[in-house]
Scaffold this active site. Structure first.
Site, PDB file in Angstrom:
ATOM      1  N   CYS A 187     -21.718  -4.089  -3.652  1.00 62.28           N
ATOM      2  CA  CYS A 187     -21.348  -5.041  -4.699  1.00 62.28           C
ATOM      3  C   CYS A 187     -22.023  -6.399  -4.508  1.00 62.28           C
ATOM      4  CB  CYS A 187     -19.834  -5.231  -4.719  1.00 62.28           C
ATOM      5  SG  CYS A 187     -19.266  -6.374  -6.003  1.00 62.28           S
ATOM      6  N   CYS A 236     -14.862  11.816  -2.718  1.00 63.15           N
ATOM      7  CA  CYS A 236     -14.962  10.526  -2.029  1.00 63.15           C
ATOM      8  C   CYS A 236     -14.873  10.711  -0.515  1.00 63.15           C
ATOM      9  CB  CYS A 236     -13.844   9.601  -2.520  1.00 63.15           C
ATOM     10  SG  CYS A 236     -13.750   8.019  -1.655  1.00 63.15           S
ATOM     11  N   CYS A 294     -15.376   5.168   4.310  1.00 66.12           N
ATOM     12  CA  CYS A 294     -16.730   4.873   3.835  1.00 66.12           C
ATOM     13  C   CYS A 294     -16.684   3.543   3.085  1.00 66.12           C
ATOM     14  CB  CYS A 294     -17.215   5.989   2.925  1.00 66.12           C
ATOM     15  SG  CYS A 294     -18.854   5.726   2.194  1.00 66.12           S
ATOM     16  N   ASP A 333       0.768  -1.241   0.000  1.00 60.76           N
ATOM     17  CA  ASP A 333       0.000   0.000   0.000  1.00 60.76           C
ATOM     18  C   ASP A 333       0.805   1.300   0.000  1.00 60.76           C
ATOM     19  OD1 ASP A 333      -2.466   1.391  -0.060  1.00 60.76           O
ATOM     20  OD2 ASP A 333      -2.330   1.747   2.075  1.00 60.76           O
ATOM     21  N   CYS A 349     -22.713  -0.011  -7.198  1.00 58.27           N
ATOM     22  CA  CYS A 349     -21.694   0.753  -6.486  1.00 58.27           C
ATOM     23  C   CYS A 349     -21.747   2.226  -6.883  1.00 58.27           C
ATOM     24  CB  CYS A 349     -20.305   0.183  -6.737  1.00 58.27           C
ATOM     25  SG  CYS A 349     -19.751   0.229  -8.460  1.00 58.27           S
ATOM     26  N   CYS A 376     -23.007   5.581  -3.922  1.00 57.55           N
ATOM     27  CA  CYS A 376     -22.098   6.612  -3.417  1.00 57.55           C
ATOM     28  C   CYS A 376     -22.872   7.847  -2.957  1.00 57.55           C
ATOM     29  CB  CYS A 376     -21.081   6.999  -4.485  1.00 57.55           C
ATOM     30  SG  CYS A 376     -19.918   8.269  -3.926  1.00 57.55           S
TER      31      CYS A 376
END
Length: 319
Positions: free
Chosen positions: A262, A228, A255, A148, A208, A212
């Site tokens: 999904c 986002c 979030c 990451d 998805c 949002c």
């Protein structure tokens, strides 16, 4: 040294197919839920997409994304000697509905990925253990491990390695683990047999996208981080723009709405990895108790914001 963990003669390179099979077995033993291998040049389109995203300014305050763009664009950009990329997935599929507190404005919501132990530490430890095994199994190979924080296009490489596909929410979707996979990578100088790229299975689904709260998807497979909630509550360092505050609601760190929507999640079993078991104090934090101490902060801006937040919570209290 005259032998490897699998009994191979260290002076004779192991058969790549046998080495790959043993690698999968060892990765599974260490707790990885999925593993795939891709050639280092298997995601050539990733760099172009990254540059387009940056040019549109959709990375917001994440200036480090632009600073590391050339190294991030391809594995060879970061390490020219890499030949194969080993991608590994670890499931953190929740046992409880991530959206269960949506109707409780007095309860804070923290993203599923942050409820347990820090995944960076857990996965990095496992990656290093697998890397040590691989060095012993194939002496002379060089490798690097990433989770990451390095300039690595994990999602594009995970798709190329067959772990899943980048869904319309831009995250990896797995047929077995849904949208709940932590990703780690091992770059190696070995030429290993590659897996087949996973094909897109989103079809006509747009759940998805419509889930949002802040309309952060300008189009399928495109994310504007500036809209986002995960970005706004974690990466963004300034005040949250007024236009998003109502939509953010009781989400205080991250979030999961697009991930939880999904339909492939129905095939995911709750993660059994205790390292990612939710910490009790984070599963349903009381917002008023968390905010109240900030009412007396020495920074008048923070104190005023805390007072406003407490007033809003009082206004929504059904009692």
């Amino acid at each position: 040294m005259t032998g490897s963990p699998n009994g191979w003669d260290s002076l004779t390179p192991p058969d790549p197919t046998a080495l790959r099979a043993a690698l999968v077995t060892e990765a599974t033993r260490l707790g990885f839920a999925s593993i795939g291998i891709a050639p280092a040049d298997a995601a050539p389109q990733a760099g172009a997409r990254l540059r387009q995203w940056l040019a549109a300014g959709r990375h917001g305050d994440m200036l480090w994304m632009a600073d590391s763009a050339e190294r991030r664009a391809s594995p060879q950009g970061l390490w020219p000697e890499v030949r194969s990329v080993i991608m590994l997935g670890t499931s953190y599929a929740p046992g409880l509905d991530p959206l269960r507190h949506a109707g409780h404005p007095d309860t804070g919501v923290i993203s599923v990925y942050a409820l347990g132990s820090d995944y960076h530490d857990v996965i990095k430890k496992r990656l290093k253990a697998l890397a040590r095994w691989l060095v012993a199994a194939a002496p002379g190979n060089e490798l690097k491990v990433f989770v990451d924080t390095a300039p690595v296009m994990e999602k594009a490489l995970a798709e190329a390695a067959g772990l899943g596909w980048q869904g319309k929410h831009t995250n990896i979707v797995s047929r077995d683990h849904g949208s709940w996979l932590f990703l780690g990578a091992i770059y190696t100088t070995l030429d290993l047999p590659a897996d087949t790229r996973h094909r897109d299975r989103c079809g006509t689904c747009t759940r998805c996208q419509t889930a949002c709260p802040t309309n952060a998807f300008p189009a399928p497979y495109q994310l504007d981080a500036r809209r986002c909630i995960s970005y706004l509550t974690i990466e963004h360092k300034g005040p949250i723009p007024a236009e998003f505050r109502h939509a953010i609601g009781n989400r205080i760190y991250g979030c999961d709405d697009c991930l939880a929507a999904c339909p492939w999640n129905r095939f995911a079993q709750a993660a059994r990895d205790m390292a990612f078991a939710p910490r009790a104090e984070l599963t349903a934090p009381a917002l008023a108790a968390s905010v109240a101490p900030l009412r007396h902060d020495t920074d008048p801006v923070i104190a005023e914001a805390a007072g406003w937040a407490l007033a809003q919570l009082a206004a929504t209290d059904p009692a």
